[in-house]
Structure formats: structure tokens, C-alpha cells
Design a protein around this motif. Sequence first.
Motif, PDB file in Angstrom:
ATOM      1  N   HIS A  79      62.186  -9.527 -47.207  1.00  0.00           N
ATOM      2  CA  HIS A  79      61.528  -9.033 -48.408  1.00  0.00           C
ATOM      3  C   HIS A  79      62.523  -8.717 -49.507  1.00  0.00           C
ATOM      4  O   HIS A  79      63.711  -8.623 -49.287  1.00  0.00           O
ATOM      5  CB  HIS A  79      60.649  -7.820 -48.094  1.00  0.00           C
ATOM      6  CG  HIS A  79      61.383  -6.538 -47.849  1.00  0.00           C
ATOM      7  ND1 HIS A  79      61.928  -6.206 -46.638  1.00  0.00           N
ATOM      8  CD2 HIS A  79      61.648  -5.494 -48.673  1.00  0.00           C
ATOM      9  CE1 HIS A  79      62.486  -5.015 -46.722  1.00  0.00           C
ATOM     10  NE2 HIS A  79      62.339  -4.570 -47.935  1.00  0.00           N
TER      11      HIS A  79
ATOM     12  N   PHE B 109      52.462  -9.234 -49.019  1.00  0.00           N
ATOM     13  CA  PHE B 109      52.930 -10.613 -49.105  1.00  0.00           C
ATOM     14  C   PHE B 109      52.406 -11.281 -50.365  1.00  0.00           C
ATOM     15  O   PHE B 109      51.268 -11.038 -50.771  1.00  0.00           O
ATOM     16  CB  PHE B 109      52.452 -11.422 -47.896  1.00  0.00           C
ATOM     17  CG  PHE B 109      53.035 -10.941 -46.594  1.00  0.00           C
ATOM     18  CD1 PHE B 109      54.366 -11.154 -46.299  1.00  0.00           C
ATOM     19  CD2 PHE B 109      52.252 -10.282 -45.678  1.00  0.00           C
ATOM     20  CE1 PHE B 109      54.913 -10.714 -45.101  1.00  0.00           C
ATOM     21  CE2 PHE B 109      52.775  -9.835 -44.475  1.00  0.00           C
ATOM     22  CZ  PHE B 109      54.115 -10.055 -44.189  1.00  0.00           C
TER      23      PHE B 109
ATOM     24  N   LEU C  69      56.443  -6.231 -41.421  1.00  0.00           N
ATOM     25  CA  LEU C  69      57.299  -7.081 -42.241  1.00  0.00           C
ATOM     26  C   LEU C  69      58.743  -6.979 -41.748  1.00  0.00           C
ATOM     27  O   LEU C  69      59.322  -5.900 -41.734  1.00  0.00           O
ATOM     28  CB  LEU C  69      57.218  -6.639 -43.695  1.00  0.00           C
ATOM     29  CG  LEU C  69      57.953  -7.463 -44.727  1.00  0.00           C
ATOM     30  CD1 LEU C  69      57.380  -8.873 -44.792  1.00  0.00           C
ATOM     31  CD2 LEU C  69      57.847  -6.813 -46.081  1.00  0.00           C
TER      32      LEU C  69
ATOM     33  N   GLY D 259      57.620 -11.721 -48.232  1.00  0.00           N
ATOM     34  CA  GLY D 259      57.439 -10.275 -48.156  1.00  0.00           C
ATOM     35  C   GLY D 259      57.938  -9.578 -49.404  1.00  0.00           C
ATOM     36  O   GLY D 259      59.012  -9.900 -49.925  1.00  0.00           O
TER      37      GLY D 259
END
Length: 86
Positions: free
Chosen positions: A35, A73, A30, A79
Motif C-alpha cells: 500500500h 483498495f 492488507l 492497497g
Amino acid sequence: MHIIHRNHSTNLPESPYSATSSAVKDPSHLPMGHHICFSVSNFDSFLHSLKEKGIETFQKTLPDGKVKQVFFFDPDGNGLEVASRS
């Protein structure tokens, strides 16, 4: 909760499933700027819930052993990180 500001000069894809670049589907890869993180009080219960739903995850514990993290996810390819501080 922490939100990471994406640095546009890094040429990261717009999302893990972006049509303009190769997909990043493995939560262990990721990208840092892709995220958002939430904190939970019962990390193990939350992790168990993800696994029951068949959600692919990547887990890690920071070297000090005080912070557990899980990366995954959402259905739209965003993310997510969930963490718990011991």
C-alpha cells in the motif's frame, strides 16, 4: 505520504487480486508491503465519501489516539491507506 518498499522474500502476492495467489480482498488483511499512504486534513469527511461510494474499508486508530487510518483498495486492487494526525 509514505510508500512502503515491498520485501520480495516474503512471498506476498503481486497485488491483492493477483492470479498467481489467493486474493486479499479484505482491507483489514492488507499486506504491509502492498500500500501507499496519503494524509488528509478532514479524515471524517474523506471516510464519509468512501462509504457513500460503497467502498469497503478497514479503520483503525493508533494506540496514542493521534493517528486515524483507513485502508481500502482502488479499482485495480492496489492497497491504499489514508491517515490523519490529530
